[in-house]
Each structure stands twice: as structure tokens, then as C-alpha cells.
Design a protein around this motif. Structure first.
Motif, short mmCIF file in Angstrom:
data_model
loop_
_atom_site.label_atom_id
_atom_site.label_comp_id
_atom_site.label_asym_id
_atom_site.label_seq_id
_atom_site.Cartn_x
_atom_site.Cartn_y
_atom_site.Cartn_z
N ILE A 188 28.78 5.04 48.06
CA ILE A 188 29.72 5.86 47.28
C ILE A 188 30.90 6.28 48.16
N PHE A 189 32.11 6.10 47.62
CA PHE A 189 33.35 6.49 48.30
C PHE A 189 34.06 7.46 47.35
N ASN A 190 34.12 8.76 47.73
CA ASN A 190 34.68 9.73 46.79
C ASN A 190 35.27 10.92 47.53
N ASN A 191 35.95 11.81 46.78
CA ASN A 191 36.52 13.01 47.40
C ASN A 191 35.38 13.92 47.87
N LYS A 192 35.72 14.87 48.76
CA LYS A 192 34.71 15.72 49.39
C LYS A 192 33.89 16.49 48.36
N TYR A 193 34.58 17.10 47.41
CA TYR A 193 33.89 17.95 46.43
C TYR A 193 32.88 17.14 45.61
N THR A 194 33.35 16.04 45.02
CA THR A 194 32.46 15.26 44.14
C THR A 194 31.38 14.56 44.94
N SER A 195 31.70 14.11 46.17
CA SER A 195 30.68 13.47 47.01
C SER A 195 29.52 14.42 47.28
N LYS A 196 29.84 15.67 47.60
CA LYS A 196 28.80 16.65 47.87
C LYS A 196 27.93 16.89 46.64
N LYS A 197 28.59 17.02 45.47
CA LYS A 197 27.84 17.25 44.23
C LYS A 197 26.97 16.05 43.87
N MET A 198 27.54 14.84 44.03
CA MET A 198 26.77 13.64 43.72
C MET A 198 25.60 13.48 44.68
N ALA A 199 25.84 13.75 45.95
CA ALA A 199 24.76 13.63 46.95
C ALA A 199 23.60 14.55 46.61
N ASN A 200 23.90 15.77 46.18
CA ASN A 200 22.85 16.72 45.79
C ASN A 200 22.06 16.21 44.58
N GLU A 201 22.78 15.57 43.65
CA GLU A 201 22.09 14.99 42.48
C GLU A 201 21.11 13.90 42.92
N PHE A 202 21.55 13.03 43.82
CA PHE A 202 20.68 11.95 44.29
C PHE A 202 19.49 12.49 45.07
N ASN A 204 18.06 15.36 44.59
CA ASN A 204 17.16 15.93 43.58
C ASN A 204 16.34 14.85 42.87
N GLN A 205 16.82 13.60 42.94
CA GLN A 205 16.09 12.48 42.34
C GLN A 205 15.13 11.85 43.36
N ASP A 206 14.95 12.52 44.52
CA ASP A 206 14.06 12.06 45.60
C ASP A 206 14.56 10.81 46.30
N ASN A 207 15.87 10.62 46.31
CA ASN A 207 16.45 9.50 47.04
C ASN A 207 16.92 9.95 48.43
N LYS A 208 17.07 8.98 49.33
CA LYS A 208 17.58 9.27 50.67
C LYS A 208 19.10 9.15 50.66
N VAL A 209 19.76 10.14 51.22
CA VAL A 209 21.22 10.15 51.27
C VAL A 209 21.68 10.19 52.74
N PHE A 210 22.65 9.34 53.05
CA PHE A 210 23.19 9.30 54.42
C PHE A 210 24.71 9.32 54.37
N PHE A 211 25.34 10.26 55.08
CA PHE A 211 26.80 10.35 55.14
C PHE A 211 27.32 9.62 56.37
N TYR A 212 28.36 8.79 56.16
CA TYR A 212 29.00 8.06 57.25
C TYR A 212 30.12 8.89 57.87
N ASP A 213 30.46 8.55 59.10
CA ASP A 213 31.50 9.28 59.81
C ASP A 213 32.52 8.28 60.37
#
Length: 233
Positions: A188-202, A204-213
Motif C-alpha cells: 500500500i502506497f498512501n498518505n500518512k493519515y490514511t496509511s495509519k488508519k488502513m494499517a490499523n484495520e489490517f 485488527n484483521q490479524d494480519n502482519k503489517v510492515f512499514f517501509y522507510d
């Protein structure tokens, strides 16, 4: 990549405003013979135009290249791209494949997108035959459950991926989770606000989330992250 509108900005409106302001201020200075304040401001607006163009045409392309190069591809994979727009992500990804690759690629422009450069870019990069393009509501797609090994989603102009509405990003996250195979990965490539919200949704679905730098991310106010769907037990 061959020809991919490398020098085409994705923020033309802002750059045109800067350029128009620079021209008006310079004309005012030249014809009215006013003080040098108008000339100074025209130079400032012209500089802003050039900086914005460099940011969107050169640094953005480098950021996308690093992002795409990090995606691992496997034989017989099925890939879905959401909010395709001009094809920045999926065309670059398709260009990595060999002539005899058996990877299947599907691209979806969402219902609010108006960019018509996808076909041009896909043809120029000789990957049009690889990609099945459609125009649908990315919040509710007609693909079968657990159909894709990889899903990419980039917030191109006018895409629903740009939406800050809770109902929109929750629906998109739910759909991505539904369509991913167990063990599959979404990028996922998105703005900071929506990325954070989407990451929290994922999460909550028991998925693994990793942020790139990656370098240059702060210049765009964007976040790039991956989501690995939990394997079925």
C-alpha cells in the motif's frame, strides 16, 4: 523502463498556479516599472514551480522504483492493482517480468479516476498484453475470495484510496483482505493519515503489517507499508 512519462508531474494544478503567478508578477513588474518586490516574488514562484516539478517528476519516480523493486515475484502468481490511474505501480511491475513469465496481472481503475494515460504507458512499455484492465468500484469487487497472491494499491489522483472517509478506507481494507490468499501480501502506497488508519484495520484483521522507510517519503507526506495475510489454521 522504456518510455513512461518520466517527466510528467502528478501535481499539475499546483505547478500551473505557481507558474501563472510568476508570469503575472513578472508582467506587472515589467509593464508598470514598479519596485523590485514584484520581480522578487515572480522569481520565488518560478522557483517553486521548478522545485515542485523536480519533486514530482524525478524524486517520485525514484521512490516508485525502489518500492517496485522490493516486491518479490513468483511463478504462477496472480497480481491485482487497485486505483491504477496512469499505471505507475503495475506497469513498472509488469516490466520486470520476462517474456515467458506466467504471472497474471489485473488492474482496476476506480470509479472516480479520470487519468487516461494507462493504455499509453502500457503500450509504450510493451506490457499491455500482460494486464487485464477494468473500471470498477474498488470498495466492492467481483473477484472470487482469496484470488490473489499480491495486491498493490497506490493513491493516484482522484482515487478512492485518497479518501479520509472511514467507510471508504474500511471497505477497501476489507476487500483487500477478502481477495488476498492466505500468506499473500498487499503493498500500500498512501498518505500518512490514511496509511495509519488502513494499517490499523489490517492489524485488527490479524494480519502482519510492515512499514517501509524509503528516501524521499517525507517529501510527499506518504507512507508505504505491506500487509501479509494470516495463513489459515
Amino acid at each position: 523502463m522504456k518510455k513512461f512519462n518520466v517527466y510528467k508531474s502528478n501535481n499539475k494544478f499546483v505547478e500551473r498556479i505557481f507558474l501563472a503567478s510568476a508570469i503575472i508578477l513578472f508582467a506587472t513588474y515589467f509593464f508598470s516599472k514598479a519596485n523590485s518586490t514584484f520581480l522578487c516574488f515572480s522569481i520565488i514562484f518560478l522557483s517553486l514551480t521548478l522545485l515542485s516539478w523536480l519533486r514530482n517528476c524525478f524524486l517520485r519516480n525514484r521512490l516508485f522504483k525502489e518500492f517496485i523493486d522490493s516486491i518479490e515475484l513468483f511463478d504462477n502468481s496472480k497480481i491485482l492493482d487497485l486505483g491504477s490511474g496512469n499505471g505507475d505501480v503495475i506497469i513498472r511491475l509488469a516490466s520486470r517480468l520476462t517474456m515467458f513469465s506466467n504471472v497474471s496481472i489485473f488492474a482496476v481503475e476506480d470509479i472516480y479516476q479520470t487519468d487516461n494515460d494507462f493504455m499509453y504507458n502500457a503500450l509504450n512499455n510493451r506490457v499491455r498484453y500482460r494486464i487485464e484492465l477494468s473500471h470498477k468500484d474498488i470498495r466492492k469487487l467481483d473477484y472470487d475470495e482469496e484470488s490473489f497472491d499480491i495486491i498493490t494499491a497506490s493513491n493516484n489522483e482522484n482515487s478512492l484510496l485518497n479518501s479520509h472517509k472511514k467507510s471508504d478506507y474500511k471497505s477497501i481494507c476489507k476487500e483487500i483482505n477478502r481477495l488476498l490468499k492466505p500468506g499473500g501480501i498487499a503493498y500500500i502506497f498512501n498518505n500518512k493519515y490514511t496509511s495509519k488508519k488502513m494499517a490499523n484495520e489490517f492489524i485488527n484483521q490479524d494480519n502482519k503489517v510492515f512499514f517501509y522507510d524509503y528516501k524521499f517519503q517525507p517529501l510527499y507526506g506518504v507512507k508505504i507499508f505491506s500487509v501479509e495475510k494470516k495463513n489459515s489454521e
